[in-house]
Design a protein around this motif. Structure first.
Motif, PDB file in Angstrom:
ATOM      1  N   ARG A  14       0.829  -1.207   0.000  1.00 51.92           N
ATOM      2  CA  ARG A  14       0.000   0.000   0.000  1.00 51.92           C
ATOM      3  C   ARG A  14       0.861   1.254   0.000  1.00 51.92           C
ATOM      4  NH1 ARG A  14      -2.700  -4.295   0.744  1.00 51.92           N
ATOM      5  NH2 ARG A  14      -4.946  -4.231   0.508  1.00 51.92           N
ATOM      6  N   PHE A  15       1.865   1.289   0.855  1.00 54.36           N
ATOM      7  CA  PHE A  15       2.725   2.476   0.894  1.00 54.36           C
ATOM      8  C   PHE A  15       3.462   2.681  -0.423  1.00 54.36           C
ATOM      9  CE2 PHE A  15       2.123   1.744   5.448  1.00 54.36           C
ATOM     10  CZ  PHE A  15       1.766   3.024   5.843  1.00 54.36           C
ATOM     11  N   TRP A  16       3.932   1.606  -1.024  1.00 56.72           N
ATOM     12  CA  TRP A  16       4.626   1.728  -2.304  1.00 56.72           C
ATOM     13  C   TRP A  16       3.672   2.185  -3.402  1.00 56.72           C
ATOM     14  CZ3 TRP A  16       7.108  -3.551  -1.038  1.00 56.72           C
ATOM     15  CH2 TRP A  16       8.317  -3.352  -0.351  1.00 56.72           C
ATOM     16  N   ARG A  17       2.463   1.627  -3.452  1.00 56.13           N
ATOM     17  CA  ARG A  17       1.503   2.019  -4.487  1.00 56.13           C
ATOM     18  C   ARG A  17       1.013   3.443  -4.272  1.00 56.13           C
ATOM     19  NH1 ARG A  17      -3.208  -0.258  -4.320  1.00 56.13           N
ATOM     20  NH2 ARG A  17      -2.922  -1.627  -2.550  1.00 56.13           N
ATOM     21  N   TRP A  18       0.733   3.795  -3.039  1.00 56.74           N
ATOM     22  CA  TRP A  18       0.192   5.121  -2.758  1.00 56.74           C
ATOM     23  C   TRP A  18       1.245   6.213  -2.914  1.00 56.74           C
ATOM     24  CZ3 TRP A  18      -2.578   3.476   2.388  1.00 56.74           C
ATOM     25  CH2 TRP A  18      -3.710   2.702   2.065  1.00 56.74           C
ATOM     26  N   GLY A  19       2.491   5.929  -2.579  1.00 55.77           N
ATOM     27  CA  GLY A  19       3.563   6.919  -2.713  1.00 55.77           C
ATOM     28  C   GLY A  19       3.353   8.161  -1.872  1.00 55.77           C
ATOM     29  N   TRP A  64       0.144   9.117  13.973  1.00 59.43           N
ATOM     30  CA  TRP A  64       1.382   8.862  13.240  1.00 59.43           C
ATOM     31  C   TRP A  64       1.061   8.710  11.759  1.00 59.43           C
ATOM     32  CZ3 TRP A  64       5.859   9.716  15.304  1.00 59.43           C
ATOM     33  CH2 TRP A  64       6.100   9.490  16.651  1.00 59.43           C
ATOM     34  N   LEU A  65       1.834   9.385  10.944  1.00 55.65           N
ATOM     35  CA  LEU A  65       1.779   9.201   9.495  1.00 55.65           C
ATOM     36  C   LEU A  65       3.018   8.415   9.087  1.00 55.65           C
ATOM     37  CD1 LEU A  65       0.697  12.701   8.148  1.00 55.65           C
ATOM     38  CD2 LEU A  65      -0.604  10.585   8.047  1.00 55.65           C
ATOM     39  N   TYR A  66       2.796   7.325   8.395  1.00 54.31           N
ATOM     40  CA  TYR A  66       3.886   6.453   7.963  1.00 54.31           C
ATOM     41  C   TYR A  66       4.116   6.619   6.470  1.00 54.31           C
ATOM     42  CZ  TYR A  66       3.421   4.105  12.464  1.00 54.31           C
ATOM     43  OH  TYR A  66       3.383   3.818  13.799  1.00 54.31           O
ATOM     44  N   ARG A  67       5.365   6.362   6.059  1.00 59.01           N
ATOM     45  CA  ARG A  67       5.741   6.444   4.654  1.00 59.01           C
ATOM     46  C   ARG A  67       6.823   5.397   4.409  1.00 59.01           C
ATOM     47  NH1 ARG A  67       6.211  10.244   0.357  1.00 59.01           N
ATOM     48  NH2 ARG A  67       5.142  11.875   1.481  1.00 59.01           N
ATOM     49  N   ALA A  68       6.836   4.834   3.208  1.00 60.06           N
ATOM     50  CA  ALA A  68       7.879   3.876   2.850  1.00 60.06           C
ATOM     51  C   ALA A  68       9.236   4.569   2.916  1.00 60.06           C
ATOM     52  CB  ALA A  68       7.636   3.305   1.458  1.00 60.06           C
ATOM     53  N   ALA A  69      10.207   3.917   3.540  1.00 58.64           N
ATOM     54  CA  ALA A  69      11.545   4.495   3.670  1.00 58.64           C
ATOM     55  C   ALA A  69      12.331   4.375   2.369  1.00 58.64           C
ATOM     56  CB  ALA A  69      12.294   3.801   4.806  1.00 58.64           C
ATOM     57  N   ALA A  70      11.983   3.394   1.546  1.00 65.47           N
ATOM     58  CA  ALA A  70      12.667   3.186   0.264  1.00 65.47           C
ATOM     59  C   ALA A  70      11.640   2.680  -0.744  1.00 65.47           C
ATOM     60  CB  ALA A  70      13.801   2.180   0.423  1.00 65.47           C
ATOM     61  N   THR A  71      12.017   2.663  -1.978  1.00 64.32           N
ATOM     62  CA  THR A  71      11.111   2.196  -3.027  1.00 64.32           C
ATOM     63  C   THR A  71      11.015   0.672  -3.026  1.00 64.32           C
ATOM     64  OG1 THR A  71      12.866   2.001  -4.667  1.00 64.32           O
ATOM     65  CG2 THR A  71      11.730   4.153  -4.519  1.00 64.32           C
ATOM     66  N   ARG A  72       9.997   0.181  -3.677  1.00 70.57           N
ATOM     67  CA  ARG A  72       9.843  -1.262  -3.862  1.00 70.57           C
ATOM     68  C   ARG A  72      11.064  -1.822  -4.609  1.00 70.57           C
ATOM     69  NH1 ARG A  72       4.813  -4.096  -4.392  1.00 70.57           N
ATOM     70  NH2 ARG A  72       3.798  -2.098  -4.721  1.00 70.57           N
ATOM     71  N   GLU A  73      11.570  -1.060  -5.575  1.00 70.49           N
ATOM     72  CA  GLU A  73      12.716  -1.501  -6.363  1.00 70.49           C
ATOM     73  C   GLU A  73      13.977  -1.596  -5.499  1.00 70.49           C
ATOM     74  OE1 GLU A  73       9.467  -0.271  -8.704  1.00 70.49           O
ATOM     75  OE2 GLU A  73      10.550   0.951  -7.238  1.00 70.49           O
TER      76      GLU A  73
END
Length: 122
Positions: A14-19, A64-73
């Motif tokens: 979800r985090f990767w898709r939502w960006g 808390w707002l979370y975000r991906a620390a790195a890309t899926r790649e």
């Protein structure tokens, strides 16, 4: 790097898709459109992903707002690097990996190699 567990992967997807940053509530609501999962379970796993370094978080008021620390790649590349590290012969493991690539993937690999050479020569 260890491979993500099933729920970890579902959350990270979800985090990767939502960006974008998202709350646990948003993740729970989205997962619950497909299957039932408890808010507390997603909260726990999201906290684990944060402590493992897969997510960053910032506080917005009481949430808390979370975000991906790195890309899926980047995650996939780290898994591949670990896979190579599991072999006593990295060159042989890499050759075996390349044997399984299709034509488009081989072209992408050639392009990446040329770009890497340019960066190191420049």
């Amino acid at each position: 790097m260890r491979r993500l567990g099933e729920l970890e992967a579902e959350i990270m997807d979800r985090f990767w898709r939502w960006g974008r940053p998202a709350t646990v509530r948003e993740v729970v609501d989205d997962i619950n459109r497909h299957r039932s999962v408890a808010y507390t379970t997603v909260t726990t796993v999201t906290g684990i992903l944060f402590h493992k370094g897969h997510l960053t978080r910032t506080r917005e008021g009481r949430i808390w707002l979370y975000r991906a620390a790195a890309t899926r790649e980047a995650y996939a590349a780290a898994l591949m690097e670990d896979g190579l590290g599991a072999s006593e012969d990295r060159t042989a493991a890499l050759a075996r990996f390349v044997e399984n690539l299709d034509a488009d993937e081989l072209d992408a690999l050639r392009t990446a190699l040329h770009e890497a050479e340019r960066r190191t020569d420049g």
